[in-house]
Structure formats: C-alpha cells, structure tokens
Scaffold this motif. Structure first.
Motif: not given
Length: 442
Positions: A45-57, A102-110
């Motif tokens: 029913l839910m996405s992996p947490l890392v999907w939500d993270l990068a989707h936010i960015g 990579e996801a953490h780095g992406y959302v921080a750069e955005v």
C-alpha cells in the motif's frame, strides 16, 4: 486566488519557514532508520521511503525551480520515475530509484536553489505567485508525504525508532455526549485562504438542517463495546461492500489491534501496548466507522455538517478559519505536527473547541464523513487536474480535520482529504451524528 495582505518580506519569511519545517521533518523520517529500511517496501500500500524522499525533491524542482524560477532542469531523467500517476505504489520498488545518499543529495541541492528563487521572485503577478502560493503548495505537498512516510513507519516491522512525549492532559471536566448544530445557512469552503488548494474553493452558501454531532471523536473504549457486542459478526450493521471486506479479510478489530486473553493490545510505531480506552479510535476504515454508527443508532456526519460544526459561529454568522477562530494552530488548541505520535484523550484541548462546544475537530485523527469526494459549485482545477479533479466521484470518501501526523500548514477548517473506504493504514477515526428532533431544531 486572493492575495495575502502580508508584505513581500513577510510572505518570504512565511514560505521559507514552511519549507524548512517540512524539510526538518523529512530528514527525521528518513535518517532514523538504516538503508535497508529506506529501500524496502514495508507494505504494497505504500512506497519505499526513499521513493517518497526523491519524489518530494522532484516535485519541488518541477514547480519551484523550473516553473516559478525558470531554471534549467537538474534531473529531467527522473521525472517519469517519480511520477505518482505513472507508477502505482506496488510497482515503485522495481523502478531505478535514486539510492538513499543520492536522494538526500538531490533534495538538498534542489532546496538550496529554491531558496535562491524565493529571494528573487516577486510574490505577485498571477495565481501561482500571488501570496507565494506555489511555495505554500510545495510545503504542503512535502508535509503530506511526511504523513505518508509516518504511515510507512507505522507499518514497518522492527524496534521503535521514533519517540515523542504523550499529549498533555488538558481535559477540563464533564462534557455532554453531543452538541446541537442549529439549522440554517453557513459558508462552506474558502475564496480567501491564500494557500488553500483547489478542492477547498470556492466559498459557497450551504443550508444544513439541524443535527446533533458527537462532542468528541469515538473512543477506543466505545469501539470495544461494538466489538464485544458482536459488531464484526452481524451483517445488518454493515453495507454490502463493508460486509464483503469483513468476510474476505477476517476483520475483527481496528488495524494493529490484537487480543491477548481479555485485553486488547495495539502496535504503535514499534511498541506493543494496551489499547488506551480514552483515546480516539484509530486505523478504522470508512466501512467500520459506518457500521459502528449504525450499531449505535446514529450515522456519520456529512462533510457539510462536519464543516458547519467546525467553522460556523452562530453569534456572528461568520465562517471561521479554525474552530477556535482565525488564529493559526497552537499546541494548546490542537494535536498536530507529529509532536506526540498518538491522539490525545477524548475531550482534550478545550482551548480548541468550536463556538458550539465541539472538541478535537482539528488534529488527533482524520474523521471519516458520509460524503463522496465531489467538487464544490464553481470548482476550477488549479494548478493541475491531477491534484483533485481526477479523484472526484463516488469511489472516494471525504475525511476532515487532520490527525496528529498532519502539519498545521496542511490543515485548516476547509481542508479536504479523501481515500478509498476500505483504507485502514491511514490515521483515521470518526465521530457520529444524528438528525435533530423537530422540537430540538426549533
């Protein structure tokens, strides 16, 4: 879209604060577990947490960097991967997702570039810019995904990784079981709230017959009475679709409950504990809420009834932003923002009650209503159809009021949530209502 009366400097401060608060929460929810838990799918029913993270960015990049800021795309190659409409949640683990680092780095750069855009953007000149709407929309989007990630944490198996103090004891005495809401018109929705989303608009007049509504949400203790009386064994309390769910899935109690001997226990964010009888019942579907209401000789309130109970001030005829007035939420008025990781006992937050005396309409638990998710008269999709319009119809039921997992930026008296009536993993509860007797309504 009405422009907020704040100065541009004050609007920038407000928008930056909302974005930063959302990011603090996102960081907490994605750094409190090890990498295997970030990339795992804890429920179909839910996405992996890392999907939500990068989707936010990715959403932040598309709307604030590219659309508002006119900047070149950073990662156009991942737009499809993080398109929520292209990929159902059950499929997302198989996608070429960004790794956690990579996801953490992406959302921080955005985010760094977005704060630059915010400093240089005139917060006027069209509905996307007026009052900083686009920035408020993205702050709300991130907080909504933070709530989704908190649901994933609840579904996750393993030791507790989140903690919070219990809600303060604010109950102040004996309450009546229900409150009479008098007949007459009221203003539903909004045309003035600067960051309100399209499905909350426009403000319009509704006439609602007199009704009575529970003073507080239904408690665990009250729901246990339904269980003990054979509520899950008696088809007459259930809709046809609800009874099919009971039979197919063997439902016997709210999600995360289990009985040990004569005691009900629940699992809450990795901790197993006795079910507290005085808290609002949580993790029930619309079908369960509807069945309880029938068993109790009552019904679920309509969405219009809920909003009138929450916003209408009979002394002035005004529709308030919140039950307590027009001021923003404070910790003494509502249980919001993941401060406590659980609902407060029923009857709490007297400072947050409505002019009619109804309590806990904001925060604690999302409340199922009887209503399908439909557009208001004069609805216009903005800024994209997929936020609301594609969900309108009789498949989804409306929830109102927010939960302890909702941030104040994404919660107000007009805010509308919706979900399928079978959903139980969400932080959902309910209260009941009934028609007023003619003498009471007079």
């Amino acid at each position: 879209m009405t422009t907020d009366p704040l100065t541009p400097e004050a609007l920038r401060t407000r928008a930056a604060a909302a974005l930063l608060a959302a990011r603090d929460r996102t960081r907490l929810l994605t750094t409190c577990v090890e990498e295997p838990d970030l990339v795992a799918q804890h429920s179909p029913l839910m996405s992996p947490l890392v999907w939500d993270l990068a989707h936010i960015g990715n959403q932040e990049e598309q709307w604030l960097l590219r659309t508002v800021g006119g900047r070149d795309a950073l990662r156009p190659d991942i737009d499809s991967v993080y398109d929520a409409f292209e990929h159902p949640r059950a499929e997302r683990p198989s996608l070429p997702l960004l790794a956690p680092a990579e996801a953490h780095g992406y959302v921080a750069e955005v985010r760094g570039r977005v704060l630059e855009v915010l400093e240089s953007t005139p917060l006027r000149g069209g509905p996307l810019l007026d009052a900083g709407f686009a920035f408020g929309m993205i702050a709300q989007h991130e907080q909504q995904h933070d709530e989704t990630m908190l649901i994933t944490h609840q579904l996750r198996r393993g030791p507790a990784v989140l903690s919070a103090p219990p809600p303060p004891a604010t109950f102040d005495g004996i309450l009546t079981d229900e409150v009479l809401v008098p007949a007459g018109p009221f203003t539903m929705g909004t045309s003035t709230e600067p960051w309100a989303l399209d499905n909350e608009r426009p403000a319009h007049r509704r006439i609602v017959p007199a009704f009575l509504i529970d003073t507080t949400p239904v408690s665990n203790g009250a729901f246990e009475c339904f269980i003990d009386d054979g509520g899950y064994d008696e088809p007459r309390w259930w809709s046809k679709e609800g009874w099919a769910q009971v039979r197919e899935h063997g439902l016997r109690a709210p999600l995360f409950w289990k009985r040990e001997g004569r005691q009900w226990l629940r699992r809450r964010f990795g901790v197993t504990e006795p079910v507290p009888p005085d808290e609002p019942v949580l993790h029930v579907s619309w079908y369960e809420a509807d069945a309880y209401a029938r068993w109790a000789g009552r019904r679920l309130p309509t969405e219009a009834e809920w909003e009138k109970a929450a916003r209408h001030d009979p002394a002035t005829g005004r529709a308030l932003r919140y039950p307590w007035g027009d001021e923003d939420p404070t910790p003494d008025r509502a249980n919001l923002g993941q401060r406590h990781l659980r609902p407060a006992p029923v009857g709490s937050y007297p400072e947050g009650q409505s002019p009619l005396g109804v309590r806990q309409l904001i925060g604690d638990v999302w409340e199922w209503t009887a209503s399908d998710f439909l557009p208001y008269p004069g609805f216009a999709a903005f800024p994209y159809r997929e936020y609301s319009e594609v969900f309108f119809g009789d498949r989804y039921k409306v929830l109102r009021g927010g939960s302890f997992a909702v941030d104040p930026v994404a919660c107000r008296g007009t805010f509308r949530n919706w979900d399928l009536p079978l959903r139980r993993q969400i932080f959902s509860g309910f209260r009941t209502a009934r028609d007023a007797e003619p003498t009471a309504a007079a």
